[in-house]
Design a protein around this motif. Structure first.
Motif, short mmCIF file in Angstrom:
data_model
loop_
_atom_site.label_atom_id
_atom_site.label_comp_id
_atom_site.label_asym_id
_atom_site.label_seq_id
_atom_site.Cartn_x
_atom_site.Cartn_y
_atom_site.Cartn_z
N GLN A 1 0.89 -0.93 0.00
CA GLN A 1 -0.08 0.13 0.12
C GLN A 1 0.79 1.04 0.21
OE1 GLN A 1 -2.46 -0.76 3.63
NE2 GLN A 1 -3.79 -2.27 2.28
N MET A 2 1.92 1.09 0.85
CA MET A 2 2.64 2.56 0.92
C MET A 2 3.49 2.61 -0.46
SD MET A 2 2.72 4.10 3.99
CE MET A 2 4.40 4.85 4.09
N LEU A 3 3.88 1.49 -1.12
CA LEU A 3 4.79 1.71 -2.24
C LEU A 3 3.94 2.30 -3.33
CD1 LEU A 3 6.96 -1.53 -1.97
CD2 LEU A 3 7.71 0.98 -1.75
N GLY A 4 2.56 1.80 -3.33
CA GLY A 4 1.49 1.90 -4.68
C GLY A 4 1.09 3.14 -4.38
N THR A 5 0.98 3.88 -3.28
CA THR A 5 -0.05 5.20 -3.11
C THR A 5 0.78 6.27 -2.50
OG1 THR A 5 -0.57 4.54 -0.66
CG2 THR A 5 -1.83 3.41 -2.58
N ARG A 6 1.95 6.08 -2.13
CA ARG A 6 2.82 7.30 -1.53
C ARG A 6 3.94 7.38 -2.37
NH1 ARG A 6 0.53 10.54 2.46
NH2 ARG A 6 -0.60 9.18 3.94
N SER A 7 4.25 8.85 -2.56
CA SER A 7 5.40 9.11 -3.17
C SER A 7 6.58 8.80 -2.27
CB SER A 7 5.59 10.54 -3.65
OG SER A 7 5.84 11.39 -2.54
N VAL A 8 7.84 8.75 -2.89
CA VAL A 8 9.07 8.15 -2.12
C VAL A 8 9.29 9.26 -1.12
CG1 VAL A 8 10.64 9.27 -3.84
CG2 VAL A 8 11.59 7.33 -2.37
N THR A 9 9.17 10.46 -1.48
CA THR A 9 9.06 11.61 -0.45
C THR A 9 8.52 11.38 0.63
OG1 THR A 9 10.00 13.19 -2.22
CG2 THR A 9 9.20 14.16 -0.19
N GLU A 10 7.13 11.09 0.54
CA GLU A 10 6.19 11.13 1.58
C GLU A 10 6.58 9.73 2.45
OE1 GLU A 10 2.17 12.53 -0.84
OE2 GLU A 10 2.63 10.58 -1.01
#
Length: 259
Positions: free
Chosen positions: A172-181
């Motif tokens: 979920q984190m890899l798919g929905t959040r930018s790397v900066t986030e």
């Protein structure tokens, strides 16, 4: 490998009468789900002393130096490893050599699943990030033990359930959040787990390299180095050799939210 007989010291560490370990001794993983931050209940938490001794008598102790591999992606499964001291990083390596870290697991947790009874191939690798010790519990022994000790079977199911949620949280984190986030989120999480009051803010007392951070957020080491430099120029963090001081948690929270 030497046969392992449960010591009084180890029994104390895993004693059901002991309080559940705080979050900083359970697991470190990238997740937005607050229920996952404390980690799962230690595997032997709900066993009697006799049951714990029975389980540990089937195990073999292994001592690992920092950087030593515990199990390799693609190798055959043969049971699980119960962590008794130190810290084990579980990660996946792509054919390109890029890595993504699932979690850092600490004492009381087990690694080496999901095929706890043996068979199949490891989908992840495990490596000691500091001097560590584990107890290897072979698959055949585990199959016999869960038939005799119901609470051990329940502990395994709960542990595997938690790990399944970890996989989901990472996806979920890899798919929905930018790397900066993701980087902002990780720095805030590290402050929660390892933050120590400092004159400039909150010092992250556990040492993580730029490569360690990159493997957790799914980025390159170079990107993390450049991003940390940018955050330092903005007064959000302060880098002191291998340590990071977070000066502006409010700004990191804004970045985590995509602002």
């Amino acid at each position: 490998m030497e046969s392992f007989v449960a010591s009084a010291e180890l029994r104390t560490k895993l004693n059901v009468k002991q309080p559940v370990q705080p979050a900083s001794t359970q697991a470190l993983l990238l997740t937005e789900n607050p229920t996952l931050l404390g980690g799962p209940v230690p595997l032997l938490q709900n066993l009697s002393e006799r049951e714990r001794d029975m389980v540990l008598s089937h195990g073999q102790k292994r001592v690992l130096n920092r950087g030593q591999t515990l199990f390799n992606q693609g190798a055959l499964h043969d049971g699980i490893f119960l962590i008794t001291s130190g810290r084990i990083r579980v990660f996946y390596m792509a054919p390109s050599g890029r890595e993504i870290t699932l979690a850092y697991w600490l004492p009381g947790n087990f690694v080496g699943g999901p095929e706890i009874f043996g068979g199949g191939l490891h989908q992840w690798s495990g490596i000691a990030t500091c001097a560590s010790s584990v107890v290897h519990l072979p698959g055949k022994s585990m199959r016999l033990l869960v038939q005799k000790i119901p609470n051990l079977g329940i502990g395994l199911i709960e542990g595997l359930t938690f790990k399944g949620k970890c996989y989901s949280a990472l996806a979920q984190m890899l798919g929905t959040r930018s790397v900066t986030e993701r980087l902002a989120h990780l720095l805030l999480h590290l402050v929660e787990l390892y933050g120590v009051k400092d004159r400039d803010g909150a010092l992250i007392s556990a040492g993580f390299t730029h490569a360690d951070l990159a493997h957790m957020v799914g980025a390159t080491r170079q990107w993390v180095t450049i991003s940390l430099k940018r955050l330092q120029d903005q007064g959000v963090i302060l880098c002191r050799k291998s340590n990071i001081v977070v000066c502006r948690t409010d700004r990191l929270a804004e970045m985590r939210g995509g602002e």
